[in-house]
Design a protein around this motif. Sequence first.
Motif, PDB file in Angstrom:
ATOM      1  N   PHE A 159       0.818  -1.210   0.000  1.00 49.40           N
ATOM      2  CA  PHE A 159       0.000   0.000   0.000  1.00 49.40           C
ATOM      3  C   PHE A 159       0.856   1.265   0.000  1.00 49.40           C
ATOM      4  CE2 PHE A 159      -2.996  -3.083   1.836  1.00 49.40           C
ATOM      5  CZ  PHE A 159      -4.075  -2.871   1.009  1.00 49.40           C
ATOM      6  N   TRP A 167      -4.828   3.637   2.968  1.00 55.72           N
ATOM      7  CA  TRP A 167      -5.528   2.365   3.183  1.00 55.72           C
ATOM      8  C   TRP A 167      -4.701   1.346   3.967  1.00 55.72           C
ATOM      9  CZ3 TRP A 167     -10.677   1.648   1.985  1.00 55.72           C
ATOM     10  CH2 TRP A 167     -11.261   2.624   1.184  1.00 55.72           C
ATOM     11  N   GLU A 168      -3.402   1.583   4.171  1.00 58.97           N
ATOM     12  CA  GLU A 168      -2.579   0.609   4.896  1.00 58.97           C
ATOM     13  C   GLU A 168      -3.007   0.481   6.348  1.00 58.97           C
ATOM     14  OE1 GLU A 168      -0.671   4.457   5.996  1.00 58.97           O
ATOM     15  OE2 GLU A 168      -1.712   3.684   4.234  1.00 58.97           O
ATOM     16  N   LEU A 213      -2.405   6.907  -5.526  1.00 61.91           N
ATOM     17  CA  LEU A 213      -2.316   5.965  -4.407  1.00 61.91           C
ATOM     18  C   LEU A 213      -3.678   5.668  -3.799  1.00 61.91           C
ATOM     19  CD1 LEU A 213       0.917   7.296  -2.657  1.00 61.91           C
ATOM     20  CD2 LEU A 213       0.663   5.128  -3.895  1.00 61.91           C
ATOM     21  N   ASN A 258      -4.972   1.969  -4.070  1.00 60.25           N
ATOM     22  CA  ASN A 258      -4.982   1.244  -2.814  1.00 60.25           C
ATOM     23  C   ASN A 258      -6.379   0.911  -2.327  1.00 60.25           C
ATOM     24  OD1 ASN A 258      -2.272   1.460  -3.016  1.00 60.25           O
ATOM     25  ND2 ASN A 258      -1.988   2.806  -1.256  1.00 60.25           N
ATOM     26  N   GLY A 301      -4.893  -0.959  -9.549  1.00 59.34           N
ATOM     27  CA  GLY A 301      -5.650  -1.638  -8.507  1.00 59.34           C
ATOM     28  C   GLY A 301      -6.519  -2.760  -9.040  1.00 59.34           C
TER      29      GLY A 301
END
Length: 140
Positions: free
Chosen positions: A28, A32-33, A75, A79, A130
Amino acid sequence: MSATWVTGPAPLIRTSGLHSAGLLDPEFFAYWEDIDLCVRVIRCGGDVRAVAEAVAYHSGAASTGGWKSPLVQFLYSRNGLLFLGKNAPRRQRAAALLRFSAWSLGNAGVLHIEGKHAAAEAVVQGMTGGLLGGLGERKS
């Protein structure tokens, strides 16, 4: 207060939760991590809580150029789709991916109208990465 997930700049995580769930997923990188980690902690039998009285100062997206920067848009869209592909229940995965894709395309449309053409293109590039399940590569 117990939660399904929490996000923010200063999580406090029990060592036992990290031993069970693992560390932040480097795939990620950013965005979202933290939610992915929360989901994994809960799946391993832990819990996630928010402390309303806690205070942390965070300059959101400062290291990546602000919310409307191409990097953030790439990102976030990539993600989000990676997160849903990894974590959404199988029966709900297609619907979740479609809803997030529709939101992302709407966001790209708004960015385009605002003249943020590189950011709008980055949303589409992120979605491509994604949906294909890879990291993708943001083009300049």
